[in-house]
Design a protein around this motif. Structure first.
Motif, short mmCIF file in Angstrom:
data_model
loop_
_atom_site.label_atom_id
_atom_site.label_comp_id
_atom_site.label_asym_id
_atom_site.label_seq_id
_atom_site.Cartn_x
_atom_site.Cartn_y
_atom_site.Cartn_z
N ASN A 148 0.81 -0.92 -0.13
CA ASN A 148 0.04 -0.23 0.29
C ASN A 148 0.90 1.01 0.11
O ASN A 148 0.45 1.89 0.38
CB ASN A 148 -1.13 -0.04 1.29
N ASP A 158 -7.10 9.77 -7.06
CA ASP A 158 -7.70 11.22 -6.13
C ASP A 158 -7.52 11.82 -5.14
O ASP A 158 -7.81 13.16 -4.89
CB ASP A 158 -8.78 10.27 -4.63
N ARG A 167 -8.17 16.24 -5.48
CA ARG A 167 -8.75 17.46 -4.31
C ARG A 167 -7.65 18.17 -4.40
O ARG A 167 -8.16 18.83 -4.21
CB ARG A 167 -8.04 16.10 -3.36
N ASN A 170 -14.03 16.39 -1.32
CA ASN A 170 -15.22 15.45 -1.68
C ASN A 170 -15.55 15.32 -2.76
O ASN A 170 -15.11 16.15 -4.23
CB ASN A 170 -16.74 16.47 -1.21
N LEU A 222 -17.16 14.09 -5.88
CA LEU A 222 -18.01 14.80 -6.69
C LEU A 222 -18.09 16.00 -6.34
O LEU A 222 -18.21 16.69 -8.16
CB LEU A 222 -19.91 14.54 -6.29
N ARG A 250 -8.64 5.02 -7.88
CA ARG A 250 -8.59 4.53 -6.69
C ARG A 250 -7.55 3.76 -5.80
O ARG A 250 -8.05 3.15 -4.88
CB ARG A 250 -9.90 4.95 -5.73
N GLU A 308 -6.46 0.16 -4.89
CA GLU A 308 -7.34 -1.06 -4.48
C GLU A 308 -8.52 -0.70 -3.98
O GLU A 308 -9.48 -1.78 -4.10
CB GLU A 308 -6.68 -1.89 -3.66
N TYR A 309 -9.28 0.84 -4.41
CA TYR A 309 -10.61 0.68 -4.27
C TYR A 309 -11.18 1.19 -5.51
O TYR A 309 -12.28 0.94 -5.04
CB TYR A 309 -10.90 1.82 -2.72
N PHE A 340 -20.35 6.61 -12.08
CA PHE A 340 -20.32 5.05 -12.59
C PHE A 340 -19.91 5.06 -11.59
O PHE A 340 -18.25 5.78 -11.56
CB PHE A 340 -20.02 5.40 -13.88
N CYS A 341 -19.72 3.87 -10.20
CA CYS A 341 -18.58 3.32 -9.55
C CYS A 341 -18.57 2.27 -9.46
O CYS A 341 -18.98 1.20 -10.14
CB CYS A 341 -18.99 3.92 -7.87
N PRO A 353 -15.51 -0.66 -7.67
CA PRO A 353 -14.64 -1.55 -7.11
C PRO A 353 -13.57 -2.23 -7.82
O PRO A 353 -13.87 -1.99 -9.24
CB PRO A 353 -15.23 -2.50 -6.20
N ALA A 354 -12.38 -2.22 -7.16
CA ALA A 354 -11.20 -2.98 -7.83
C ALA A 354 -11.07 -4.27 -7.91
O ALA A 354 -12.50 -5.18 -6.81
CB ALA A 354 -9.70 -2.50 -6.47
N PRO A 357 -10.55 -8.33 -7.59
CA PRO A 357 -10.05 -8.67 -6.20
C PRO A 357 -9.28 -9.42 -6.16
O PRO A 357 -9.64 -10.79 -6.56
CB PRO A 357 -11.20 -9.05 -5.03
N ILE A 408 -14.32 -0.91 -16.79
CA ILE A 408 -14.52 -2.11 -16.73
C ILE A 408 -12.70 -2.58 -16.84
O ILE A 408 -12.91 -3.69 -16.16
CB ILE A 408 -15.43 -2.98 -16.89
#
Lengths: 306, 306
Positions: free
Chosen positions: A89, A172, A176, A183, A185, A203, A205-206, A217-218, A220-221, A223, A267
């Motif tokens: 990390n 991310d 910022r 935030n 958004l 992001r 691993e997130y 559109f969200c 996740p990574a 896994p 994706i």
């Protein structure tokens, strides 16, 4: 359609709990172009020194990557050394030797100047703009990356480049920093005023967020049980994302870029980023097949559908 | 089916960049039971002091929450005060006064003893087990939370409790600490050997992972533009998750818990966690409707589908 990328081709020394490599092919443009080449033809613009090994040309030549724009200069290749923590990390940079990259002035071969898709990897914003000027006419789609260094040191130059860009792909903390807003958004709304109509926030691993005027559109990574080396994962993500759009010839229309295709592109980006982490440097891509990519796309669907 | 929860009912003092409240109803069992009550009938077991205000009973009574098991003791309610950073990502605890909670010995009223669904919120593992013993017969589904304090200080007690639990719901750092393994997929395999067959890893603004023998389900957090106060979001997530399963009477069969229902439960959990963050304390739940919950469930689908 042809995809032009400008950025770094480098040698990296990497240490992670899974092992150590003294000198392996790296650099943003390397990861990007190899990843994108699974989807489309790539025109590479970068610079290497006289220590660049012919063997390292092979991976470009074996794929659909044109290296006419890979300039050879006297001196040594860009060299980066980093060490990852136990959990992958955190990383510390041990060495950054710009070498020939310090004086890099990208020149597009004539055959590249008609590229319709352009990715400006993380280099000085004035050089990014200079590359855009060398392309004949306005490309159909321009995407770029940047980093904290340029946000802090050359903010005005960066703002000028952003005015010519459709898609900004950053992480991310860069989002910022650029927007001065925590935030994500709300940060996206600030960034849209700077030029880009689409923001892809990486992001690690997130996962990732894609924000445009249609909303968010969200994702996740994917896994992974045994990631070995995250170096280049963000650039491989970008390569999969833009490579997919270029391969399918998907360009902005009056309504923006087709939202379903943008999501699929995210994706494919995530899939390519996940493969990148499975081995050191670009090694995983040496054996990767399009079938494995499609397989993981479907696995991705299976582990996120409800 | 009836859902039993044991945990804390407390007063909180909260500070975030969005405002400040001196004394508001809080505690894990409060958030859990209110959130779950949108899906099923809840039996609450907790303890309060003589400063517990009748007005604060109203939110339980107005919903389908039985408070026969809410013990009144001499002394003051559990009190917690915390302050959030500018970005809501970090918090400092300013005060933790256990008060009457320090001597809490949960006693189940007779009418609770037939509960088929049980959630053991974050309390001492021996008390969690004691509650389970008071339930007649083996409940159909037992889920629990825990925290770093119990993992460090009462590890053997915690291990004994875990042997009786179907679903463990903890955050990512607790997952790593309990399993002594950083990678969450490998961590899950260690935890399955301790008893639970399903692990739900709460990751705050990064979403959640559900891992069971069928594999992994990854979900991002619902993107909020204006979160005000994350206090209780994890307990509200748990309430939505178990509340949904209990409301539908979904219990493990020989093949485990139905995977589609488990995934829907994770989304309802995420939805309830996101609503929780929209106002201070439990305030958002005072006006929340089942229609808004269904609406956000569909928004969730819309912003994650590809």
């Amino acid at each position: 359609m042809s995809l032009l990328v400008v950025g770094s081709v480098a040698y990296d020394a990497l240490e992670s709990p899974y092992g150590k490599v003294e000198r392996t092919l790296g650099g943003a443009a390397t990861y990007f172009s190899i990843s994108a080449s699974f989807f489309t033809h790539v025109n590479l613009v970068a610079i290497v020194g006289d220590d660049f090994h012919p063997q390292d040309e092979a991976i470009f030549k074996a794929r659909s990557i044109d290296i006419e724009g890979l300039e050879r200069a006297e001196g040594k290749c860009f060299f980066w050394a980093g060490r990852y923590s136990e959990n992958l990390n955190e990383r510390v940079t041990l060495v950054t030797d710009l070498n020939v990259f310090a004086a890099f002035k990208p020149r597009l071969p004539e055959s590249y100047r008609k590229s319709k898709f352009v990715f400006l990897a993380n280099i000085a914003p004035d050089l990014q703009r200079d590359v855009l000027h060398q392309v004949k006419g306005r490309p159909k789609l321009v995407a770029m990356d940047t980093m904290n260094y340029w946000i802090e040191r050359t903010n005005e130059e960066l703002r000028e480049t952003l005015r010519h860009v459709d898609i900004l792909m950053i992480n991310d903390s860069e989002t910022r920093q650029l927007s001065n807003e925590h935030n994500l958004l709300r940060a996206a709304k600030h960034i849209f005023k700077m030029g880009p109509s689409t923001l892809v926030i990486k992001r690690g691993e997130y996962g990732a967020l894609l924000v445009d005027k249609n909303g968010v559109f969200c994702v996740p990574a994917f896994p992974l049980e045994e990631p070995h080396d995250p170096t280049g994962a963000g650039d491989s993500f970008a390569g999969g994302f833009i490579g997919y759009l270029a391969g399918r010839g998907i360009t902005p229309s009056h309504g923006g870029i087709d939202i379903s295709e943008l999501r699929r592109a995210v994706i494919y980006g995530s899939v390519m980023g996940s493969f990148c982490c499975e081995n050191f440097g670009v090694d995983r891509f040496r054996t990767l097949t399009r079938e494995e990519i499609e397989g993981r796309y479907h696995e991705f669907k299976a582990c996120t559908a409800f």
